[in-house]
Design an enzyme around this catalytic site. Structure first.
Site, PDB file in Angstrom:
ATOM      1  N   LYS A 223       0.756  -1.186   0.022  1.00 57.82           N
ATOM      2  CA  LYS A 223       0.036  -0.145   0.097  1.00 57.82           C
ATOM      3  C   LYS A 223       0.749   1.279  -0.088  1.00 57.82           C
ATOM      4  O   LYS A 223       0.794   2.109  -0.796  1.00 57.82           O
ATOM      5  CB  LYS A 223      -0.938  -0.071   1.315  1.00 57.82           C
ATOM      6  CG  LYS A 223      -1.486   1.181   1.609  1.00 57.82           C
ATOM      7  CD  LYS A 223      -2.583   1.727   0.634  1.00 57.82           C
ATOM      8  CE  LYS A 223      -2.918   2.989   0.849  1.00 57.82           C
ATOM      9  NZ  LYS A 223      -4.543   3.311   0.652  1.00 57.82           N
ATOM     10  N   ALA A 271       1.645  17.574 -14.950  1.00 54.23           N
ATOM     11  CA  ALA A 271       2.129  18.585 -14.089  1.00 54.23           C
ATOM     12  C   ALA A 271       1.344  19.644 -13.619  1.00 54.23           C
ATOM     13  O   ALA A 271       0.090  19.893 -14.265  1.00 54.23           O
ATOM     14  CB  ALA A 271       3.369  19.188 -15.014  1.00 54.23           C
ATOM     15  N   GLY A 272       1.812  20.524 -12.532  1.00 52.20           N
ATOM     16  CA  GLY A 272       0.851  21.493 -12.182  1.00 52.20           C
ATOM     17  C   GLY A 272       1.183  21.711 -10.821  1.00 52.20           C
ATOM     18  O   GLY A 272       2.250  21.800 -10.450  1.00 52.20           O
ATOM     19  N   CYS A 279      -4.428  11.237   1.344  1.00 53.84           N
ATOM     20  CA  CYS A 279      -3.904  10.023   1.444  1.00 53.84           C
ATOM     21  C   CYS A 279      -2.196  10.230   1.075  1.00 53.84           C
ATOM     22  O   CYS A 279      -1.319   9.840   1.722  1.00 53.84           O
ATOM     23  CB  CYS A 279      -4.323   8.869   0.425  1.00 53.84           C
ATOM     24  SG  CYS A 279      -5.871   8.328   0.933  1.00 53.84           S
TER      25      CYS A 279
HETATM   26  C1  UDX Z   1      -4.833   7.923  -3.887  1.00 52.62           C
HETATM   27  C2  UDX Z   1      -4.471   6.820  -4.491  1.00 52.62           C
HETATM   28  O1  UDX Z   1      -4.681   7.084  -5.959  1.00 52.62           O
HETATM   29  C3  UDX Z   1      -5.501   5.668  -3.891  1.00 52.62           C
HETATM   30  O2  UDX Z   1      -5.023   4.404  -4.545  1.00 52.62           O
HETATM   31  C4  UDX Z   1      -5.307   5.395  -2.321  1.00 52.62           C
HETATM   32  O3  UDX Z   1      -6.059   4.296  -1.835  1.00 52.62           O
HETATM   33  C5  UDX Z   1      -5.511   6.731  -1.857  1.00 52.62           C
HETATM   34  O4  UDX Z   1      -4.845   7.906  -2.381  1.00 52.62           O
HETATM   35  P1  UDX Z   1      -6.802   9.861  -3.886  1.00 52.62           P
HETATM   36  O5  UDX Z   1      -5.985  10.830  -2.800  1.00 52.62           O
HETATM   37  O6  UDX Z   1      -8.322   9.792  -4.005  1.00 52.62           O
HETATM   38  O7  UDX Z   1      -6.298   8.584  -4.381  1.00 52.62           O
HETATM   39  O8  UDX Z   1      -6.499  10.759  -5.285  1.00 52.62           O
HETATM   40  P2  UDX Z   1      -5.715  10.431  -6.748  1.00 52.62           P
HETATM   41  O9  UDX Z   1      -6.727  10.587  -7.565  1.00 52.62           O
HETATM   42  O10 UDX Z   1      -4.635   9.483  -6.662  1.00 52.62           O
HETATM   43  O11 UDX Z   1      -4.912  12.071  -6.890  1.00 52.62           O
HETATM   44  C6  UDX Z   1      -4.093  12.440  -5.608  1.00 52.62           C
HETATM   45  C7  UDX Z   1      -3.410  13.871  -6.223  1.00 52.62           C
HETATM   46  O12 UDX Z   1      -2.664  13.802  -7.131  1.00 52.62           O
HETATM   47  C8  UDX Z   1      -4.597  15.084  -6.283  1.00 52.62           C
HETATM   48  O13 UDX Z   1      -4.216  16.089  -5.658  1.00 52.62           O
HETATM   49  C9  UDX Z   1      -4.560  15.089  -7.979  1.00 52.62           C
HETATM   50  O14 UDX Z   1      -4.972  16.412  -8.339  1.00 52.62           O
HETATM   51  C10 UDX Z   1      -2.880  14.932  -8.085  1.00 52.62           C
HETATM   52  N1  UDX Z   1      -2.391  14.498  -9.271  1.00 52.62           N
HETATM   53  C11 UDX Z   1      -2.763  13.140  -9.979  1.00 52.62           C
HETATM   54  C12 UDX Z   1      -1.391  15.375 -10.088  1.00 52.62           C
HETATM   55  O15 UDX Z   1      -1.180  16.394  -9.582  1.00 52.62           O
HETATM   56  N2  UDX Z   1      -0.809  14.740 -11.158  1.00 52.62           N
HETATM   57  C13 UDX Z   1      -1.385  13.696 -11.823  1.00 52.62           C
HETATM   58  O16 UDX Z   1      -0.846  13.251 -12.948  1.00 52.62           O
HETATM   59  C14 UDX Z   1      -2.171  12.790 -11.255  1.00 52.62           C
END
Ligand code: UDX
Length: 449
Positions: A223, A271-272, A279
């Site tokens: 995990k 990117a951003g 999480c």
């Molecule tokens: C995450 C994991 O994906 C999941 O498997 C775990 O159980 C819990 O944590 P979550 O927190 O719901 O899930 O969000 P996720 O969709 O994974 O996005 C995480 C963050 O990364 C967001 O703030 C998103 O905006 C950012 N992100 C995601 C980016 O900045 N760039 C990306 O390419 C993808």
């Protein structure tokens, strides 16, 4: 099977609802009196796509019930899912007080030996500690509890679908019987033999789901290792974006081409403003801390964390360069949630932006499809608008912080007419720079100057 779920938060409710949907009889408990009362009355305390529908169908089929009495819930199930919070401490370490508390309750309240399933995200070796605690706390009864680690991989917004149609189910066990029981619990999901609420009753065709049996330590590590790797990937893309800006390349072109290599994959290379949510930041810190406790220096993860923190500063450099003085400027903030399709603002980069704007004396006009009321409670000094065009009215700049489709599809010609100045600083690379410039906007994004 009869299953108990301890903790009716995000993970607990989705787990309970989906396992009831899969045909089990589920009894849920929580220490939050209001939450239990709300659930008993048919309410749903969190927003998650499909959750209200499956909780309602489970309720009317008599498959799910709620109680404030932990003992009743513990005695009511053959297997107990622990879904309580494991928040970060100051030093990044996961706080396991709630897990310890539940272990004590299970040991003292159970009348028969139970299968105890750790679902909350915990550092490796927690399962072994949990078993030790259960043994110590049940000294008098002498019941032999079995412990299993079954980490969740749920994304907010698609958690129900993720639970019912997982890529993999990871189960860390110490004995054969536990593996058999876990296979039985997940059988409907493994065989796709349940009425799928996400796809109008029928599971879509797809590959069989694999159930991976590992040791408890491995399951726990999987995990943290998975989430940290995804966070690392995002930070990597963000450094590539910085490099693109200096060199004169386009990060979208670069990451798109990189992602076509199946060994890399296209996801999590956007990117951003970087990652937020409850999480990633917490899991990354907990993993670094765990590695430190066993003498492993997880430098690359520390770097990923540092890169992520710097995203806000990088964003503000762009804002300052474009706006010059921020004080007293009217600024529209598009997006407050940590990502699209959720009302969750925990560790949201967008809130860091709002905070910094207010600190610098800007007049913030914020909008978000779901997260306004939560943000308003934290930053009452900003003004909030349901309609993004109201937030943009008279603004001297629009700052894009969350990748909602409603922002992606904004009519920028209309927005430009409402704004005091055509300036967009895009923290999520939602628009084409050439198109924005053709509309007369000064447009800044990440890795595409
Ligand atoms: C995450 C994991 O994906 C999941 O498997 C775990 O159980 C819990 O944590 P979550 O927190 O719901 O899930 O969000 P996720 O969709 O994974 O996005 C995480 C963050 O990364 C967001 O703030 C998103 O905006 C950012 N992100 C995601 C980016 O900045 N760039 C990306 O390419 C993808």
């Amino acid at each position: 099977m009869r299953l108990s779920v301890v903790g009716c938060g995000y993970v607990g409710l989705v787990t309970g609802a989906c396992l009831a949907e899969a045909g089990h009889e589920v009894i849920c408990t929580d220490i939050d009196e209001q939450r239990i009362a709300h659930l008993q009355a048919g309410g749903v305390p969190i927003y998650e796509h499909h959750l209200d529908k499956i909780l309602e169908s489970a309720r009317s089929a008599g498959k799910i019930s709620y109680t404030l009495n932990a003992g009743e819930a513990i005695r009511g199930g053959d297997a107990i899912f622990i879904c309580v919070g494991t928040p970060p401490k100051e030093n990044g370490e996961a706080d396991l007080t709630a897990i310890d508390h539940v272990a004590r309750q299970i040991a003292t309240e159970a009348r028969t030996a139970k299968l105890v399933i750790e679902k909350s995200t915990v550092p490796a070796r927690t399962g072994l500690e949990l078993r030790r605690a259960l043994t110590a706390y049940s000294r008098n009864s002498g019941l032999a509890f079995r412990v299993v680690s079954n980490p969740e991989f749920l994304r907010e917004g698609t958690a129900v679908s993720d639970f019912l149609h997982p890529d993999r189910i990871v189960v860390g066990v110490e004995d054969e019987a536990s593996a058999r029981d876990m296979r039985e619990i997940y059988r409907p999901i493994l065989e796709r033999s349940f009425r799928c609420p996400v796809h109008n009753g029928t599971c879509p065709p797809g590959n069989a789901v694999s159930l991976l049996i590992t040791t408890i330590n491995s399951a726990e590590l999987i995990k943290h290792a998975s989430n940290s790797f995804l966070a690392l990937k995002i930070s990597y893309a963000n450094v590539i974006a910085d490099l693109c800006e200096k060199i004169g390349a386009d990060v979208e072109e670069v990451t798109h081409a990189m992602g076509l290599d199946p060994r890399i994959g296209e996801q999590f290379l956007r990117a951003g403003l970087g990652f937020g949510g409850f999480c990633f930041p917490k899991d990354l810190q907990a993993f670094v801390h765990l590695a430190g406790t066993v003498g492993v220096d997880f430098d690359i993860l520390k770097a990923a964390e540092r890169v992520n923190k710097q995203r806000i500063e990088r964003f503000f450099e762009k804002v300052r360069r474009a706006l010059w003085v921020v004080k007293d400027k009217r600024v529209a903030v598009l997006g407050l949630a940590f990502k699209a399709n959720t009302d969750d603002i925990r560790f949201s980069p967008a809130l860091e932006v709002v905070k910094e704007l207010l600190r610098q004396g800007a007049q913030v006009q914020a909008t978000d499809p779901e997260a306004i009321s939560r943000a308003q409670a934290l930053f009452p000094a900003a003004s909030y608008h349901e309609d993004p065009y109201d937030a943009l009215r008279d603004a001297e700049a629009a700052l894009v912080c969350t990748e909602w489709d409603i922002f992606r599809n904004l009519d920028w010609e209309r927005a430009g007419q409402l704004m005091a100045r055509r300036l967009v600083v895009d923290g999520r690379n939602l628009y084409s720079p050439s198109r924005m410039r053709a509309l007369g906007f000064e447009y800044h994004s990440f890795g595409r100057e």
